[in-house]
Design a protein around this motif. Structure first.
Motif, mmCIF file in Angstrom:
data_model
loop_
_atom_site.group_PDB
_atom_site.id
_atom_site.type_symbol
_atom_site.label_atom_id
_atom_site.label_comp_id
_atom_site.label_asym_id
_atom_site.label_seq_id
_atom_site.Cartn_x
_atom_site.Cartn_y
_atom_site.Cartn_z
ATOM 1 N N ILE A 1 -5.862 -0.301 -11.592
ATOM 2 C CA ILE A 1 -5.282 -1.170 -12.898
ATOM 3 C C ILE A 1 -4.816 -0.122 -13.768
ATOM 4 N N ILE A 2 -5.225 0.812 -14.170
ATOM 5 C CA ILE A 2 -4.617 1.837 -15.242
ATOM 6 C C ILE A 2 -3.553 2.518 -14.535
ATOM 7 N N VAL A 3 -3.623 3.007 -13.411
ATOM 8 C CA VAL A 3 -2.518 3.716 -12.762
ATOM 9 C C VAL A 3 -1.303 2.849 -12.106
ATOM 10 N N CYS A 4 -1.783 1.864 -11.599
ATOM 11 C CA CYS A 4 -0.736 1.152 -10.862
ATOM 12 C C CYS A 4 -0.352 -0.068 -11.542
ATOM 13 N N CYS A 5 -0.889 -0.644 -12.648
ATOM 14 C CA CYS A 5 -0.697 -1.983 -12.906
ATOM 15 C C CYS A 5 -0.364 -2.233 -14.485
ATOM 16 N N GLN A 6 -0.026 -1.387 -14.988
ATOM 17 C CA GLN A 6 0.442 -1.321 -16.496
ATOM 18 C C GLN A 6 2.123 -1.316 -16.733
ATOM 19 N N SER A 7 2.705 -2.047 -17.425
ATOM 20 C CA SER A 7 4.133 -2.018 -17.652
ATOM 21 C C SER A 7 4.286 -1.098 -18.782
ATOM 22 N N PRO A 8 5.419 -0.298 -18.556
ATOM 23 C CA PRO A 8 5.738 0.662 -19.656
ATOM 24 C C PRO A 8 5.851 0.006 -20.642
ATOM 25 N N GLU A 9 6.438 -1.356 -20.891
ATOM 26 C CA GLU A 9 6.849 -2.179 -22.169
ATOM 27 C C GLU A 9 5.791 -2.663 -22.685
ATOM 28 N N GLY A 10 4.667 -2.512 -22.136
ATOM 29 C CA GLY A 10 3.424 -3.399 -22.575
ATOM 30 C C GLY A 10 3.065 -4.606 -21.582
ATOM 31 N N GLU B 1 1.007 -1.145 0.030
ATOM 32 C CA GLU B 1 0.048 0.005 0.250
ATOM 33 C C GLU B 1 0.888 1.161 0.009
ATOM 34 N N ALA B 2 2.161 1.265 0.617
ATOM 35 C CA ALA B 2 2.982 2.264 0.571
ATOM 36 C C ALA B 2 3.311 2.704 -0.782
ATOM 37 N N ILE B 3 3.831 1.518 -1.411
ATOM 38 C CA ILE B 3 4.125 1.643 -2.810
ATOM 39 C C ILE B 3 3.027 2.371 -3.880
ATOM 40 N N VAL B 4 2.024 1.658 -3.530
ATOM 41 C CA VAL B 4 0.649 2.174 -4.371
ATOM 42 C C VAL B 4 0.335 3.720 -4.013
ATOM 43 N N CYS B 5 0.291 4.146 -2.778
ATOM 44 C CA CYS B 5 0.105 5.443 -2.591
ATOM 45 C C CYS B 5 1.203 6.352 -3.048
ATOM 46 N N ASN B 6 2.480 5.968 -3.180
ATOM 47 C CA ASN B 6 3.439 6.623 -3.830
ATOM 48 C C ASN B 6 3.168 7.058 -5.445
ATOM 49 N N ILE B 7 2.618 5.874 -5.995
ATOM 50 C CA ILE B 7 2.300 5.836 -7.460
ATOM 51 C C ILE B 7 1.194 6.901 -7.564
ATOM 52 N N TYR B 8 0.084 6.766 -6.772
ATOM 53 C CA TYR B 8 -1.054 7.454 -6.547
ATOM 54 C C TYR B 8 -0.626 9.153 -6.570
ATOM 55 N N ARG B 9 0.459 9.402 -5.544
ATOM 56 C CA ARG B 9 0.513 10.946 -5.373
ATOM 57 C C ARG B 9 1.381 11.357 -6.528
ATOM 58 N N ARG B 10 2.082 10.538 -7.196
ATOM 59 C CA ARG B 10 2.679 11.143 -8.248
ATOM 60 C C ARG B 10 1.842 11.181 -9.541
ATOM 61 N N PHE B 11 0.687 10.397 -9.465
ATOM 62 C CA PHE B 11 -0.099 10.423 -10.682
ATOM 63 C C PHE B 11 -1.111 11.651 -10.548
ATOM 64 N N GLU B 12 -1.402 12.096 -9.383
ATOM 65 C CA GLU B 12 -2.256 13.091 -8.956
ATOM 66 C C GLU B 12 -1.444 14.420 -9.712
ATOM 67 N N HIS B 13 -0.200 14.651 -9.364
ATOM 68 C CA HIS B 13 0.419 15.727 -9.915
ATOM 69 C C HIS B 13 0.576 15.902 -11.549
ATOM 70 N N LYS B 14 0.606 14.530 -12.004
ATOM 71 C CA LYS B 14 0.570 14.533 -13.530
ATOM 72 C C LYS B 14 -0.948 14.835 -13.967
ATOM 73 N N ALA B 15 -2.125 14.296 -13.326
ATOM 74 C CA ALA B 15 -3.214 14.383 -13.814
ATOM 75 C C ALA B 15 -3.554 15.925 -13.720
ATOM 76 N N ALA B 16 -3.064 16.800 -12.812
ATOM 77 C CA ALA B 16 -3.454 18.138 -12.666
ATOM 78 C C ALA B 16 -3.036 18.919 -13.931
ATOM 79 N N ILE B 17 -1.975 18.266 -14.756
ATOM 80 C CA ILE B 17 -1.469 19.095 -16.086
ATOM 81 C C ILE B 17 -2.151 18.322 -17.000
ATOM 82 N N ASP B 18 -2.402 17.115 -17.201
ATOM 83 C CA ASP B 18 -2.929 16.462 -18.366
ATOM 84 C C ASP B 18 -4.300 15.846 -17.659
#
Length: 290
Positions: free
Chosen positions: A205-214, A33-50
């Motif tokens: 799923i979309i924020v935390c479970c996609q591999s960048p390489e597909g 959950e700590a890893i997931v929260c860090n991912i969500y925190r970074r995502f929220e910053h990106k979503a504010a721009i895009d």
């Protein structure tokens, strides 16, 4: 139905509470959950721009799935007895992404699966392997996804029916193979219906479970693989469309929407109908056993 993203502070407020009773499982839960929260925190910053985020990396997923269909990585050699499963997982994922392979590739798949059908009627994990109920299910599902006359006609239905009856016990249960144990997982019985937060599952799923390489993963920190790509996409489809009786809810960009899947059978309902309708119109030929 309008899609609304949750705020990070709301997600963080729902982290696990072990109530003072720590265990190996609870400690692992807290770490993830700590890893997931860090991912969500970074995502929220990106979503504010895009504002179009989150997005499904459809092209990357399709590319790697098609590569896997042609040439499996060497680390899949341990699944040599599960090749119909691998084909089903890949084709189902590509269908969910609305990008099935070309006709020539699908015809090649049909020809390979024909080699997996044992003379007793069932399908083995590969050519010249013994029949198994699991790989038979996977092979028939894969052929139903392909949905061509060639695919349907490749199934020796008379022998397959005989094989299935040899697995049936007097109590109505089915063994996984001749001489094998009974297993309710392969009877595909519906035990219960679980309610869940459709939007939250899509976000995860979309924020935390996609591999960048597909490809998709089980959870952050795990490698991508074919199995989790298939069932994670299936879960995303169910989260978007539910049972199909109500209005769909799609989180993120419109191109994130997947094809609708049956939540129990994990195959499109129309594919089942098409196969059954074809078989009704084309009964299997009567074999002369002499």
């Amino acid at each position: 139905m309008a899609s609304v993203l949750r705020l990070f502070r709301d997600i963080a407020s729902e982290t696990y509470n072990d109530e003072g009773f720590a265990s190996n499982t609870s400690l692992e839960q807290i770490d993830v959950e700590a890893i997931v929260c860090n991912i969500y925190r970074r995502f929220e910053h990106k979503a504010a721009i895009d504002p179009s985020l989150p997005k499904l990396s459809r092209k990357a997923h399709c590319n790697v799935l098609k590569d896997w269909l042609r040439h499996l990585p060497g680390n899949y050699s341990c699944l040599d007895a599960s090749r119909p499963w691998l084909i089903y997982w890949i084709l189902h994922s590509l269908w969910l992404l609305k990008k099935l392979p070309d006709a020539e590739t699908l015809s090649n798949v049909v020809n390979f699966l024909k080699q997996c059908q044992h003379k007793d009627g069932g399908y083995g994990g590969g050519p010249m392997q013994h029949s198994h109920l699991g790989t038979t299910y996977a092979a028939v599902n894969a052929l139903s996804i392909i949905g061509t006359d060639e695919a349907y006609d490749s199934i020796d239905r008379s022998s397959l029916q005989k094989f299935l009856w040899t697995l049936r016990d007097v109590d109505g249960s089915f063994a996984l193979h001749n001489g094998g144990e009974q297993d309710i997982r392969d009877n595909k019985e519906l035990i219960e219906t679980v309610l869940f937060n459709q939007g939250a599952l899509q976000e995860y799923i979309i924020v935390c479970c996609q591999s960048p390489e597909g490809g998709l993963i089980d959870k952050p920190g795990k490698p991508r693989d074919i199995y989790h790509t298939c069932y994670t996409l299936s879960g995303l489809s169910v989260a978007q469309h539910g049972t199909g009786a109500g209005e769909s809810l799609v989180i993120g960009a419109s191109e994130t929407e997947l094809n609708r899947v049956h939540p129990l059978h994990n195959i499109a309902p129309h594919m089942v109908y098409n196969a059954v309708h074809y078989f009704i119109r084309h009964p299997p030929p009567v074999k002369d056993d002499n």
